[in-house]
Design an enzyme around this catalytic site. Structure first.
Site, PDB file in Angstrom:
ATOM      1  N   LYS A 181       0.956  -1.223   0.054  1.00  0.00           N
ATOM      2  CA  LYS A 181       0.021   0.056   0.046  1.00  0.00           C
ATOM      3  C   LYS A 181       0.727   1.098  -0.029  1.00  0.00           C
ATOM      4  CE  LYS A 181      -2.376   3.055   1.690  1.00  0.00           C
ATOM      5  NZ  LYS A 181      -2.222   4.453   1.087  1.00  0.00           N
ATOM      6  N   GLU A 256       8.742   1.423  11.482  1.00  0.00           N
ATOM      7  CA  GLU A 256       9.885   2.479  11.248  1.00  0.00           C
ATOM      8  C   GLU A 256       9.217   3.738  11.435  1.00  0.00           C
ATOM      9  OE1 GLU A 256      13.002   1.677  10.664  1.00  0.00           O
ATOM     10  OE2 GLU A 256      12.799  -0.536  10.075  1.00  0.00           O
ATOM     11  N   CYS A 289      13.202  10.814   7.643  1.00  0.00           N
ATOM     12  CA  CYS A 289      13.076  10.470   8.874  1.00  0.00           C
ATOM     13  C   CYS A 289      14.571  10.525   9.702  1.00  0.00           C
ATOM     14  CB  CYS A 289      12.616   9.220   9.166  1.00  0.00           C
ATOM     15  SG  CYS A 289      13.663   7.870   8.304  1.00  0.00           S
ATOM     16  N   GLU A 387       9.156  16.472  15.982  1.00  0.00           N
ATOM     17  CA  GLU A 387       9.518  16.102  14.472  1.00  0.00           C
ATOM     18  C   GLU A 387       8.856  17.171  13.931  1.00  0.00           C
ATOM     19  OE1 GLU A 387       8.115  12.771  12.234  1.00  0.00           O
ATOM     20  OE2 GLU A 387      10.243  12.553  11.699  1.00  0.00           O
TER      21      GLU A 387
HETATM   22  P1  NAD Z   1       1.478   8.748   7.624  1.00  0.00           P
HETATM   23  O1  NAD Z   1       1.296   7.753   9.039  1.00  0.00           O
HETATM   24  O2  NAD Z   1       0.424   9.653   7.459  1.00  0.00           O
HETATM   25  O3  NAD Z   1       1.136   7.425   6.622  1.00  0.00           O
HETATM   26  C1  NAD Z   1       1.862   6.595   6.047  1.00  0.00           C
HETATM   27  C2  NAD Z   1       1.263   5.511   5.451  1.00  0.00           C
HETATM   28  O4  NAD Z   1       0.385   4.955   5.987  1.00  0.00           O
HETATM   29  C3  NAD Z   1       0.433   6.039   4.357  1.00  0.00           C
HETATM   30  O5  NAD Z   1       0.560   5.064   3.126  1.00  0.00           O
HETATM   31  C4  NAD Z   1      -0.863   6.110   4.504  1.00  0.00           C
HETATM   32  O6  NAD Z   1      -1.916   5.782   3.500  1.00  0.00           O
HETATM   33  C5  NAD Z   1      -1.063   4.778   5.401  1.00  0.00           C
HETATM   34  N1  NAD Z   1      -1.962   5.143   6.577  1.00  0.00           N
HETATM   35  C6  NAD Z   1      -2.686   6.156   7.277  1.00  0.00           C
HETATM   36  N2  NAD Z   1      -3.492   5.612   8.046  1.00  0.00           N
HETATM   37  C7  NAD Z   1      -3.757   4.264   7.962  1.00  0.00           C
HETATM   38  C8  NAD Z   1      -4.367   3.430   8.805  1.00  0.00           C
HETATM   39  N3  NAD Z   1      -5.206   3.589   9.879  1.00  0.00           N
HETATM   40  N4  NAD Z   1      -3.987   1.965   8.625  1.00  0.00           N
HETATM   41  C9  NAD Z   1      -3.276   1.656   7.608  1.00  0.00           C
HETATM   42  N5  NAD Z   1      -2.694   2.610   6.791  1.00  0.00           N
HETATM   43  C10 NAD Z   1      -2.609   3.991   7.092  1.00  0.00           C
HETATM   44  O7  NAD Z   1       2.926   8.895   7.527  1.00  0.00           O
HETATM   45  P2  NAD Z   1       3.643   9.961   6.284  1.00  0.00           P
HETATM   46  O8  NAD Z   1       3.033  11.307   6.468  1.00  0.00           O
HETATM   47  O9  NAD Z   1       3.353   9.597   4.937  1.00  0.00           O
HETATM   48  O10 NAD Z   1       5.022  10.108   6.397  1.00  0.00           O
HETATM   49  C11 NAD Z   1       5.827  10.823   7.457  1.00  0.00           C
HETATM   50  C12 NAD Z   1       6.223  10.022   8.578  1.00  0.00           C
HETATM   51  O11 NAD Z   1       6.967   8.857   8.353  1.00  0.00           O
HETATM   52  C13 NAD Z   1       7.088  10.838   9.464  1.00  0.00           C
HETATM   53  O12 NAD Z   1       6.921  10.828  10.801  1.00  0.00           O
HETATM   54  C14 NAD Z   1       8.573  10.251   9.344  1.00  0.00           C
HETATM   55  O13 NAD Z   1       9.458  10.446  10.417  1.00  0.00           O
HETATM   56  C15 NAD Z   1       8.123   8.735   9.067  1.00  0.00           C
HETATM   57  N6  NAD Z   1       9.218   7.914   8.199  1.00  0.00           N
HETATM   58  C16 NAD Z   1       9.969   7.223   9.000  1.00  0.00           C
HETATM   59  C17 NAD Z   1      10.934   6.398   8.606  1.00  0.00           C
HETATM   60  C18 NAD Z   1      11.870   5.511   9.123  1.00  0.00           C
HETATM   61  O14 NAD Z   1      12.462   4.678   8.448  1.00  0.00           O
HETATM   62  N7  NAD Z   1      11.845   5.404  10.393  1.00  0.00           N
HETATM   63  C19 NAD Z   1      11.146   6.500   7.041  1.00  0.00           C
HETATM   64  C20 NAD Z   1      10.399   7.739   6.531  1.00  0.00           C
HETATM   65  C21 NAD Z   1       9.406   8.375   6.742  1.00  0.00           C
END
Ligand code: NAD
Length: 483
Positions: A181, A256, A289, A387
């Protein structure tokens, strides 16, 4: 019905990829480019029917893929590597249009080719693995390691293909079938990956890509009892929602999550190298991140470092990420832009000072933000604990090694830490005491694909990379035979 986006002459399907076929939804969502707000695609918006179809396909395809000889699995993964590399320029164009990161990054070794490398690296690791065996008085114990079943991989928008390949490759290598997804903000390169998988000979149903919104199809996928593993990269609130859904089925999760990582510069450090590396914290407009967004500077060099850093930012260009002289592109979307600016404006009104930056590049509604360095925050201020996920750094002085460690560890996160010092013994001593999954000493953003990545605290649960990925995506059986 088949639907396509056309991006710089590159044709990308905007439909799901389920059981080896394109599947279209009547409902669609719009995908805009952060570069200029232009509409890139109207993408199939999955719901209950598509989630079920994809999980049924993945469930059906699992036994055969699990039992496919590892040599064959590895050969398909290597072919995926080769095909991604062949199309690297196309992938890079599409990723830049969709995500807003620099085209020069995506075309370089650390961009699309690094994503491809996940497939070849996990193919290599797969072939090197052996199932452990033990013998004792009157028994032989044989451990067999297999895939777990259908796994759901949920990804964010900030490094689409890179983060997707990092999960898809080990999950497939270990013998799982996958429902991927992608983020609804960056759906396109995952769709290209589906085409690559078919061309590489991956059987139908082994990799499925379901497009749609997180709270809709994402939530349905992670709550399904057929799912044997969930790997999620994204924000902490979403991780909590997924963990809650997964708890019902006792589905193991790997998370992550975010970071607020320290970037510590001791007085004995090579300041040129430290400043050059500090400038890299604006990579991908700070939407990474692992970046070190909190500069912790020894008080002896605090003023000098800020002067040198400010000078090094001279000529730093924010603009169209397709231009070769651009250093930083746009933020991903308006909500993110408002969020980032909200953090900065609150910090400034609470008494912080901007050494440079401090607001939008233009006030025309575009998504370009000025790289920003803030100082003089109150201890514990929101801007040094939360963050931001944008091009915003803070700098704070420290008086001693003890204080540096306490400040470095002073958030709920623990993803990475970067240290600059000439003293190897000190580096070792400090690294051991930091709450972080990765510590970089006199370097930044280097990870051998065999090494683990992940975080402590609110930065995540578990580790992925190398053997740690295999562990997560594997079922382990111990068969003991009496003699
Ligand atoms: P997000 O949590 O808003 O979304 C991530 C994914 O989750 C998307 O595909 C979204 O559609 C899906 N999603 C949202 N709600 C859901 C639910 N209830 N059930 C299942 N899936 C759901 O995050 P974002 O804004 O896309 O990404 C930014 C965040 O990601 C930042 O906090 C960043 O630090 C983190 N990040 C972490 C790493 C790491 O390796 N630690 C790497 C990249 C980004």
């Amino acid at each position: 019905m088949m639907n396509f986006a056309h991006i710089d002459g590159i044709v990308v399907s905007t439909d799901h990829w389920i059981d080896g076929e394109r599947v279209s939804s009547a409902r669609r969502f719009d995908d805009h480019s952060p570069i200029d707000g232009g509409l890139l695609a109207r993408v199939s918006r999955g719901g209950a029917a598509e989630a079920d179809l994809a999980l049924s396909a993945a469930t059906k395809a699992f036994p055969e893929w699990r039992d496919t000889p590892i040599e064959r699995r590895a050969a398909i993964l290597r072919r995926m590597h080769d095909l991604i590399v062949e199309r690297a320029e196309d992938f890079a164009q599409v990723e830049t249009a969709d995500q807003g990161g620099l085209l020069s990054y995506y075309t370089g070794e650390r961009g699309i080719r690094r994503s491809a490398s996940n497939f070849s690296a996990f193919a290599d690791m797969l072939l090197e693995r052996t199932d452990p065996a033990f013998t004792g008085d009157g028994y032989r114990s044989r451990v067999s390691i297999t895939g777990t079943g259908p796994v759901v991989l949920v990804n964010p928008w900030n490094g689409p293909l890179l983060l997707e390949s990092w999960k898809v490759a080990p999950a497939l290598a270990a013998g799982n079938t996958v429902v991927l997804k992608p983020s609804e903000w960056t759906p396109l390169t995952a769709s290209m990956l589906a085409d690559i998988s078919a061309a590489a000979g991956l059987p139908p149903g082994v990799l499925n890509v379901v497009q749609g919104l997180g709270e809709e199809v994402g939530a349905l996928l992670v709550a399904d009892p057929r799912v044997r593993r969930i790997s999620f990269t994204g924000s902490v609130p979403t991780a909590r929602a997924i963990a809650t859904a997964a708890a019902h089925n006792l589905t193991p999760c790997s998370f992550e999550l975010g970071g607020k990582s320290p970037f510590v510069v001791f007085a004995d450090a090579d300041l040129d190298a430290a400043v050059r590396t500090a400038r890299r914290q604006f990579s991908n407009a700070g939407q990474v991140c692992l970046i070190g967004s909190r500069l912790l500077l020894a008080e002896e060099i605090y003023g000098e470092f800020l002067d040198r850093f400010t000078a090094a930012m001279d000529g730093f260009t924010v603009g169209d990420p397709r231009d070769t002289d651009t250093d930083m592109g746009p933020l991903i979307h308006h909500e993110q832009f408002q969020r980032v600016d909200g953090f900065v404006q609150r910090a400034l009104s609470d008494g912080a000072r901007a050494v440079f930056g401090g607001g939008p590049l233009r006030d025309d509604g575009s998504l370009y933000y000025r790289p920003t360095l803030l100082v003089d925050m109150e201890p514990g201020a929101e801007i040094v604990t939360e963050e931001v996920f944008g091009p915003v750094l803070t700098a704070q002085p420290f008086a001693s090694e003890e204080e540096a460690i306490a400040m470095a560890n002073g958030t709920r996160y623990g993803l990475t830490a970067t240290l600059f010092t000439d003293d190897e013994v000190r580096a070792q001593r400090v690294a051991e005491r930091l709450n972080a999954g990765t510590v970089w000493v006199n370097c930044f953003w280097i990870r051998d694909l065999r090494a683990p990545f992940g975080g402590t605290g609110e930065s995540g649960v578990g580790r992925e990379g190398g053997e740690w990925s295999f562990d997560f995506y594997s079922e382990v059986k111990n068969t003991v035979t009496g003699e």
